[in-house]
Design a protein around this motif. Structure first.
Motif, PDB file in Angstrom:
ATOM      1  N   SER A  75     -46.515  41.606  -7.695  1.00 34.22           N
ATOM      2  CA  SER A  75     -46.676  42.060  -6.314  1.00 34.22           C
ATOM      3  C   SER A  75     -48.011  41.633  -5.698  1.00 34.22           C
ATOM      4  O   SER A  75     -48.149  41.613  -4.478  1.00 34.22           O
ATOM      5  CB  SER A  75     -46.546  43.588  -6.247  1.00 34.22           C
ATOM      6  N   VAL A  76     -49.018  41.306  -6.536  1.00 31.15           N
ATOM      7  CA  VAL A  76     -50.329  40.902  -6.025  1.00 31.15           C
ATOM      8  C   VAL A  76     -50.653  39.460  -6.404  1.00 31.15           C
ATOM      9  O   VAL A  76     -51.820  39.063  -6.446  1.00 31.15           O
ATOM     10  CB  VAL A  76     -51.443  41.859  -6.508  1.00 31.15           C
ATOM     11  N   ALA A  77     -49.632  38.689  -6.673  1.00 25.60           N
ATOM     12  CA  ALA A  77     -49.850  37.304  -7.105  1.00 25.60           C
ATOM     13  C   ALA A  77     -50.704  36.524  -6.109  1.00 25.60           C
ATOM     14  O   ALA A  77     -51.540  35.702  -6.505  1.00 25.60           O
ATOM     15  CB  ALA A  77     -48.503  36.604  -7.303  1.00 25.60           C
ATOM     16  N   GLN A  78     -50.518  36.771  -4.823  1.00 26.31           N
ATOM     17  CA  GLN A  78     -51.242  36.031  -3.787  1.00 26.31           C
ATOM     18  C   GLN A  78     -52.524  36.724  -3.341  1.00 26.31           C
ATOM     19  O   GLN A  78     -53.417  36.073  -2.792  1.00 26.31           O
ATOM     20  CB  GLN A  78     -50.333  35.806  -2.578  1.00 26.31           C
ATOM     21  N   SER A  79     -52.630  38.017  -3.558  1.00 24.10           N
ATOM     22  CA  SER A  79     -53.782  38.761  -3.037  1.00 24.10           C
ATOM     23  C   SER A  79     -54.841  39.082  -4.080  1.00 24.10           C
ATOM     24  O   SER A  79     -55.972  39.426  -3.727  1.00 24.10           O
ATOM     25  CB  SER A  79     -53.309  40.064  -2.391  1.00 24.10           C
ATOM     26  N   GLN A  80     -54.498  39.009  -5.365  1.00 25.54           N
ATOM     27  CA  GLN A  80     -55.480  39.355  -6.393  1.00 25.54           C
ATOM     28  C   GLN A  80     -56.662  38.392  -6.339  1.00 25.54           C
ATOM     29  O   GLN A  80     -56.515  37.208  -6.063  1.00 25.54           O
ATOM     30  CB  GLN A  80     -54.829  39.358  -7.778  1.00 25.54           C
ATOM     31  N   THR A  81     -57.864  38.908  -6.601  1.00 22.64           N
ATOM     32  CA  THR A  81     -59.092  38.147  -6.374  1.00 22.64           C
ATOM     33  C   THR A  81     -59.527  37.305  -7.561  1.00 22.64           C
ATOM     34  O   THR A  81     -60.488  36.548  -7.455  1.00 22.64           O
ATOM     35  CB  THR A  81     -60.235  39.100  -5.985  1.00 22.64           C
ATOM     36  N   GLY A  82     -58.857  37.437  -8.705  1.00 20.30           N
ATOM     37  CA  GLY A  82     -59.189  36.601  -9.853  1.00 20.30           C
ATOM     38  C   GLY A  82     -59.953  37.346 -10.921  1.00 20.30           C
ATOM     39  O   GLY A  82     -60.840  38.152 -10.623  1.00 20.30           O
ATOM     40  N   HIS A  83     -59.619  37.061 -12.163  1.00 19.66           N
ATOM     41  CA  HIS A  83     -60.283  37.686 -13.308  1.00 19.66           C
ATOM     42  C   HIS A  83     -61.801  37.548 -13.235  1.00 19.66           C
ATOM     43  O   HIS A  83     -62.537  38.512 -13.426  1.00 19.66           O
ATOM     44  CB  HIS A  83     -59.766  37.039 -14.600  1.00 19.66           C
ATOM     45  N   GLY A  84     -62.288  36.349 -12.970  1.00 16.12           N
ATOM     46  CA  GLY A  84     -63.722  36.098 -13.068  1.00 16.12           C
ATOM     47  C   GLY A  84     -64.480  36.177 -11.771  1.00 16.12           C
ATOM     48  O   GLY A  84     -65.697  35.977 -11.746  1.00 16.12           O
ATOM     49  N   ASN A  85     -63.803  36.466 -10.682  1.00 21.93           N
ATOM     50  CA  ASN A  85     -64.459  36.506  -9.380  1.00 21.93           C
ATOM     51  C   ASN A  85     -65.088  37.874  -9.146  1.00 21.93           C
ATOM     52  O   ASN A  85     -64.382  38.878  -9.059  1.00 21.93           O
ATOM     53  CB  ASN A  85     -63.447  36.195  -8.273  1.00 21.93           C
ATOM     54  N   VAL A  86     -66.399  37.919  -9.049  1.00 18.66           N
ATOM     55  CA  VAL A  86     -67.109  39.185  -8.862  1.00 18.66           C
ATOM     56  C   VAL A  86     -67.185  39.502  -7.373  1.00 18.66           C
ATOM     57  O   VAL A  86     -67.804  38.769  -6.599  1.00 18.66           O
ATOM     58  CB  VAL A  86     -68.525  39.111  -9.469  1.00 18.66           C
ATOM     59  N   MET A  87     -66.570  40.604  -6.972  1.00 21.05           N
ATOM     60  CA  MET A  87     -66.566  41.034  -5.582  1.00 21.05           C
ATOM     61  C   MET A  87     -67.639  42.094  -5.363  1.00 21.05           C
ATOM     62  O   MET A  87     -67.833  42.968  -6.219  1.00 21.05           O
ATOM     63  CB  MET A  87     -65.196  41.593  -5.210  1.00 21.05           C
ATOM     64  N   PRO A  88     -68.356  42.067  -4.238  1.00 15.11           N
ATOM     65  CA  PRO A  88     -69.443  43.032  -4.024  1.00 15.11           C
ATOM     66  C   PRO A  88     -68.967  44.478  -3.925  1.00 15.11           C
ATOM     67  O   PRO A  88     -69.760  45.401  -4.108  1.00 15.11           O
ATOM     68  CB  PRO A  88     -70.078  42.568  -2.715  1.00 15.11           C
ATOM     69  N   MET A  89     -67.676  44.695  -3.669  1.00 20.09           N
ATOM     70  CA  MET A  89     -67.151  46.051  -3.577  1.00 20.09           C
ATOM     71  C   MET A  89     -66.952  46.677  -4.952  1.00 20.09           C
ATOM     72  O   MET A  89     -66.864  47.905  -5.070  1.00 20.09           O
ATOM     73  CB  MET A  89     -65.805  46.061  -2.854  1.00 20.09           C
ATOM     74  N   SER A  90     -66.874  45.847  -5.999  1.00 22.23           N
ATOM     75  CA  SER A  90     -66.598  46.330  -7.344  1.00 22.23           C
ATOM     76  C   SER A  90     -67.827  46.208  -8.224  1.00 22.23           C
ATOM     77  O   SER A  90     -68.686  45.350  -8.018  1.00 22.23           O
ATOM     78  CB  SER A  90     -65.446  45.530  -7.981  1.00 22.23           C
ATOM     79  N   LEU A  91     -67.870  47.044  -9.238  1.00 19.52           N
ATOM     80  CA  LEU A  91     -68.971  47.033 -10.189  1.00 19.52           C
ATOM     81  C   LEU A  91     -69.029  45.711 -10.945  1.00 19.52           C
ATOM     82  O   LEU A  91     -68.001  45.153 -11.325  1.00 19.52           O
ATOM     83  CB  LEU A  91     -68.793  48.190 -11.182  1.00 19.52           C
ATOM     84  N   HIS A  92     -70.231  45.230 -11.175  1.00 18.36           N
ATOM     85  CA  HIS A  92     -70.453  44.076 -12.037  1.00 18.36           C
ATOM     86  C   HIS A  92     -71.457  44.482 -13.105  1.00 18.36           C
ATOM     87  O   HIS A  92     -72.562  44.917 -12.809  1.00 18.36           O
ATOM     88  CB  HIS A  92     -70.988  42.893 -11.243  1.00 18.36           C
ATOM     89  N   GLY A  93     -71.065  44.337 -14.348  1.00 17.47           N
ATOM     90  CA  GLY A  93     -71.893  44.749 -15.484  1.00 17.47           C
ATOM     91  C   GLY A  93     -70.972  45.202 -16.593  1.00 17.47           C
ATOM     92  O   GLY A  93     -69.742  45.203 -16.444  1.00 17.47           O
ATOM     93  N   GLY A  94     -71.543  45.585 -17.704  1.00 21.22           N
ATOM     94  CA  GLY A  94     -70.701  46.029 -18.801  1.00 21.22           C
ATOM     95  C   GLY A  94     -71.518  46.699 -19.881  1.00 21.22           C
ATOM     96  O   GLY A  94     -72.724  46.475 -19.994  1.00 21.22           O
ATOM     97  N   PRO A  95     -70.885  47.523 -20.704  1.00 23.46           N
ATOM     98  CA  PRO A  95     -71.591  48.264 -21.749  1.00 23.46           C
ATOM     99  C   PRO A  95     -71.862  47.396 -22.976  1.00 23.46           C
ATOM    100  O   PRO A  95     -71.351  46.279 -23.104  1.00 23.46           O
ATOM    101  CB  PRO A  95     -70.605  49.384 -22.078  1.00 23.46           C
ATOM    102  N   GLY A  96     -72.662  47.934 -23.890  1.00 17.79           N
ATOM    103  CA  GLY A  96     -72.857  47.302 -25.185  1.00 17.79           C
ATOM    104  C   GLY A  96     -73.400  45.902 -25.098  1.00 17.79           C
ATOM    105  O   GLY A  96     -74.410  45.632 -24.453  1.00 17.79           O
ATOM    106  N   ARG A  97     -72.707  44.990 -25.765  1.00 16.07           N
ATOM    107  CA  ARG A  97     -73.144  43.600 -25.838  1.00 16.07           C
ATOM    108  C   ARG A  97     -73.351  42.986 -24.459  1.00 16.07           C
ATOM    109  O   ARG A  97     -74.208  42.109 -24.273  1.00 16.07           O
ATOM    110  CB  ARG A  97     -72.111  42.790 -26.619  1.00 16.07           C
ATOM    111  N   ALA A  98     -72.589  43.416 -23.464  1.00 13.54           N
ATOM    112  CA  ALA A  98     -72.693  42.868 -22.115  1.00 13.54           C
ATOM    113  C   ALA A  98     -73.985  43.263 -21.413  1.00 13.54           C
ATOM    114  O   ALA A  98     -74.234  42.829 -20.287  1.00 13.54           O
ATOM    115  CB  ALA A  98     -71.492  43.292 -21.276  1.00 13.54           C
ATOM    116  N   GLY A  99     -74.786  44.099 -22.054  1.00 15.12           N
ATOM    117  CA  GLY A  99     -76.111  44.401 -21.514  1.00 15.12           C
ATOM    118  C   GLY A  99     -76.329  45.830 -21.088  1.00 15.12           C
ATOM    119  O   GLY A  99     -77.454  46.287 -20.952  1.00 15.12           O
TER     120      GLY A  99
END
Length: 527
Positions: free
Chosen positions: A464-488
């Motif tokens: 249903s979101v094949a055309q609208s999804q923003t992509g696995h690796g695309n970091v959008m400013p509305m969403s969190l960027h970062g990660g626990p543990g090894r990711a920092g």
């Protein structure tokens, strides 16, 4: 001799001493520019930013600072062609890949300009409603957020010289905190040019934005208690930073984005021939090839139901065989170079390590380069591995190869669900992002929550979101960027949440009228 780029510190353009470090074209090897920070008066640079820049920014409201960001956006948009030319020469990226960095950075800056406008004339943020501390309601407390009385130092990575600057600088400047950016040497040219354009336009107050190109030596020694540092790079370097007295003794804040073995999971129901299956294959290939796999969010491990392993491998091979690699100046090329020949050698070493325990399903070493000398260019075609025993693997869950490299692995479906895939994803010890592909949107919700505790972002995709999804690796400013543990363990972006790093949260206690008055001219902190 090639031009020596100047540093902008203490309100002046200053050239470093000596020959400095040479920046080259990663495709042709051509010498481009040089950078050096030797001999800079770092004490004066930090003092000017902390005193002059901070005072001027804090005197403005959030709305006024947002308006300045808006003017920066207009300026950068007017000079996009210049930035694309630098990215082509210095990063060896195709126009589409350059857009991820350049237009992505401008878009993020624009988003924060719009967010800041909603905060209006306030200079303080109110965090929640007053809470009574007494039975008669006369003595209350309220939490407020005020800009930290320091500066923000950014030590950035080579892969995003534009976005890496603006995704950090936007919330910092909006918060009223001056910025000193130290871009990675290999691709510092684009960062330096963008800062130069903004400085020359006179949009920001003096001291609000500075750039130091070259060595990072001595920068952390100048960090004081109310300063903040944001680092993007290797976990090894991050560990060295964490041990610095600036953080251990003086208590300055440190935000880290480090290595990340990100995963993509094909759900049990996404069998060959379904749309979710096709979307998964397309996304894995995209993440392997965008910016030549040089993204901290790229897919490194792809987990699929064991019965479908061979079908997925064949589908990936078919798509990867269509990727043309070489000189991005040739219009037929879809994937350009790695950032340097040194990075090329590092990626080749990583490939050799993975090959010790996995089989090579697509060998990019056999792909001919277009308009590029393989003995000189830092161009490398995609490499896909298959690890048939992921539960016994070591390198799969520990070695991140920062290039067009990914490993495909099966997970056990005997339980009828994805629990084994989730367990394998967690073997990454904390990641920036995991993506899940399914035809069943309810199934996606369950898997997302199971992954949430060990991932900064979970990206779910259904037809249903094949055309609208923003992509696995695309970091959008509305969403969190970062990660626990090894990711920092760090956090960036996420809308107004990004402002928290540049503010101090304080509980104000007192008579109800006093506490109420502290919020009269505050904007609500409602991320």
């Amino acid at each position: 001799m090639t031009e020596l780029l100047k540093n902008y510190v203490a309100g002046h353009w200053v050239a470093g001493r000596g020959d400095g470090s040479l920046l080259t074209d990663p495709v042709t090897g051509e010498a481009l520019v040089r950078v050096s920070s030797d001999g800079l008066d770092l004490d004066a640079a930090f003092r000017f930013a902390r005193d002059e820049g901070a005072a001027a920014l804090r005197a403005l409201s959030y709305g006024a600072r947002a308006a300045l960001l808006g003017e920066v956006v207009k300026l950068l948009q007017s000079k996009r062609d210049d930035y694309y030319a630098i990215a082509l020469a210095n990063s060896g990226t195709t126009r589409n890949d350059s857009a991820v960095d350049i237009d992505g950075g401008i878009f993020t800056l624009s988003h924060y300009a719009k967010l800041g406008a909603t905060l209006g004339d306030a200079q303080v943020l109110s965090d929640g409603a007053p809470v009574s501390l007494s039975k008669d309601q006369s003595f209350n407390t309220r939490h407020v957020l005020t800009p930290t009385h320091g500066l923000a130092l950014f030590i950035n990575a080579f892969n995003f010289p534009s976005w890496g600057l603006w995704e950090k600088a936007a919330p910092a400047l909006l918060s009223g905190v001056p910025v000193i950016v130290k871009p990675a040497t290999a691709t510092a040219w684009l960062t330096q040019r963008m800062v130069a354009d903004v400085v020359d336009a006179g949009i920001l107050p003096p001291g609000a934005l500075s750039v130091i190109c070259g060595s990072a030596a001595g920068l952390l020694d100048r960090i004081e208690a109310f300063d903040v540092v944001s680092f993007t790079g290797s976990a090894q370097t991050a560990a060295q930073l964490r041990a610095h007295p600036a953080f251990v003794q003086r208590g300055a804040r440190l935000n880290v984005e480090a290595d990340s073995l990100n995963s993509a999971i094909l759900a049990v129901d996404a069998t060959p021939g379904t749309e979710a299956f096709d979307l998964f294959v397309k996304e894995v290939v995209r993440e392997m090839t965008v910016k030549s796999g040089q993204k901290c969010t790229a897919i490194r491990r792809a987990f699929v139901p064991a019965p479908h392993l061979d079908a997925v491998a064949e589908a990936l091979r078919a798509r990867l065989a269509k990727i043309t690699v070489g000189n991005p100046r040739n219009d037929t090329v879809r994937m350009g170079a790695l950032v340097s020949r040194a990075q090329y050698d590092t990626v080749r070493e990583g490939i050799a390590t993975l090959a010790q325990e996995a089989e090579l399903a697509f060998d990019g070493g056999q792909v001919p380069l277009i308009d590029a000398d393989p003995a000189l260019a830092a161009c490398l075609a995609p490499h896909l591995f298959v690890q048939r025993r992921p539960e016994q693997a070591a390198h799969l869950h520990d070695v991140e190869v920062f290039g067009p490299v990914a490993t495909l692995a099966p997970y056990d479906t005997s339980a009828g669900d994805e629990r084994d895939a989730v367990a394998l994803a967690r073997r990454g010890q904390g990641s920036l992002v995991a993506s899940v592909f399914s035809n069943d949107e309810t199934r996606l919700a369950r898997i997302a929550l199971e992954l949430a505790g060990t991932h900064g972002r979970v990206h779910t995709v259904a037809p249903s979101v094949a055309q609208s999804q923003t992509g696995h690796g695309n970091v959008m400013p509305m969403s969190l960027h970062g990660g626990p543990g090894r990711a920092g363990g760090g956090e960036e972006l996420g809308g107004l949440r990004a402002l928290a790093f540049y503010h101090r949260r304080t509980a104000i206690q007192g008579p109800s009228a006093t506490v109420a008055a502290t919020a009269e001219h505050a904007a609500p902190y409602a991320p």
